[in-house]
Design a protein around this motif. Structure first.
Motif, PDB file in Angstrom:
ATOM      1  N   ALA A  36       0.832  -1.214   0.000  1.00  0.00           N
ATOM      2  CA  ALA A  36       0.000   0.000   0.000  1.00  0.00           C
ATOM      3  C   ALA A  36       0.860   1.255   0.000  1.00  0.00           C
ATOM      4  N   THR A  37       2.098   1.147   0.495  1.00  0.00           N
ATOM      5  CA  THR A  37       3.000   2.299   0.414  1.00  0.00           C
ATOM      6  C   THR A  37       3.536   2.451  -1.000  1.00  0.00           C
ATOM      7  N   PRO A  40      -0.543   2.775  -3.653  1.00  0.00           N
ATOM      8  CA  PRO A  40      -1.706   3.173  -2.849  1.00  0.00           C
ATOM      9  C   PRO A  40      -3.025   3.122  -3.614  1.00  0.00           C
ATOM     10  N   TYR A  43      -5.181   0.086  -3.228  1.00  0.00           N
ATOM     11  CA  TYR A  43      -5.799  -0.084  -1.915  1.00  0.00           C
ATOM     12  C   TYR A  43      -6.777   1.050  -1.622  1.00  0.00           C
ATOM     13  N   LEU A  45      -6.416   4.219  -1.990  1.00  0.00           N
ATOM     14  CA  LEU A  45      -5.741   5.323  -1.313  1.00  0.00           C
ATOM     15  C   LEU A  45      -5.095   6.256  -2.350  1.00  0.00           C
ATOM     16  N   LEU A  48      -2.886   9.310  -1.673  1.00  0.00           N
ATOM     17  CA  LEU A  48      -1.520   9.182  -1.161  1.00  0.00           C
ATOM     18  C   LEU A  48      -0.472   9.094  -2.267  1.00  0.00           C
ATOM     19  N   LYS A  49      -0.906   8.782  -3.475  1.00  0.00           N
ATOM     20  CA  LYS A  49       0.042   8.536  -4.570  1.00  0.00           C
ATOM     21  C   LYS A  49       1.012   9.700  -4.786  1.00  0.00           C
ATOM     22  N   SER A  55       8.947   4.386  -1.158  1.00  0.00           N
ATOM     23  CA  SER A  55       8.104   3.578  -0.283  1.00  0.00           C
ATOM     24  C   SER A  55       8.839   2.358   0.255  1.00  0.00           C
ATOM     25  N   ILE A 113       0.466   9.180   6.874  1.00  0.00           N
ATOM     26  CA  ILE A 113       0.334   8.258   5.743  1.00  0.00           C
ATOM     27  C   ILE A 113       0.227   6.824   6.247  1.00  0.00           C
ATOM     28  N   ILE A 117      -2.944   4.169   5.849  1.00  0.00           N
ATOM     29  CA  ILE A 117      -2.753   2.830   5.285  1.00  0.00           C
ATOM     30  C   ILE A 117      -3.265   1.770   6.260  1.00  0.00           C
TER      31      ILE A 117
END
Length: 124
Positions: A36-37, A40, A43, A45, A48-49, A55, A113, A117
């Motif tokens: 997910a890091t 993102p 997921y 998210l 967050l990209k 990451s 962040i 997540i």
């Protein structure tokens, strides 16, 4: 100062920590957190990209699993639960997530962040 542990005891504890049971579902959970890091948007998210410059790597997954095992050991359990992973995730991932200039300009922290997540990735 009087030592509370000897080197032999620490080495023995390290061996025991590696024997703490880590279920496949927990392993998958750890991998999902690290992925997910990296991805993102997969997921849900997407926001967050543009905030993550670099990451977590495969080494982040390995260290998150080891830290979760250690936390379970400290809590006197022979197995890892999702709460163990969540308890150590910030400490393990904090320096493994690099922020973009956009994130810094928006005063977004790696802590925030990681929290997003952890709140989004499905817990087994």
């Amino acid at each position: 100062m009087k030592p509370i542990l000897h080197a032999e005891e620490i080495l023995k504890a390290r061996k025991v920590v590696r024997q703490v049971y880590l279920d496949e579902k927990i392993e998958r959970y750890i991998v999902d957190i690290v992925f997910a890091t990296r991805y993102p948007e997969k997921y849900d998210l997407k926001e967050l990209k543009d905030l993550i410059g670099f990451s977590g790597s495969p080494r982040a997954s390995i260290n998150l699993a080891l830290a979760a095992r250690t936390y379970a050991f400290i809590k006197r359990r022979g197995y890892v639960i999702p709460e163990d992973v969540r308890a150590v995730a910030h400490d393990v991932l904090r320096h493994r997530i690099g922020l973009t200039y956009e994130a810094e300009a928006s005063n977004v922290t790696s802590e925030e962040i990681i929290s997003k997540i952890l709140n989004k990735v499905e817990v087994p």
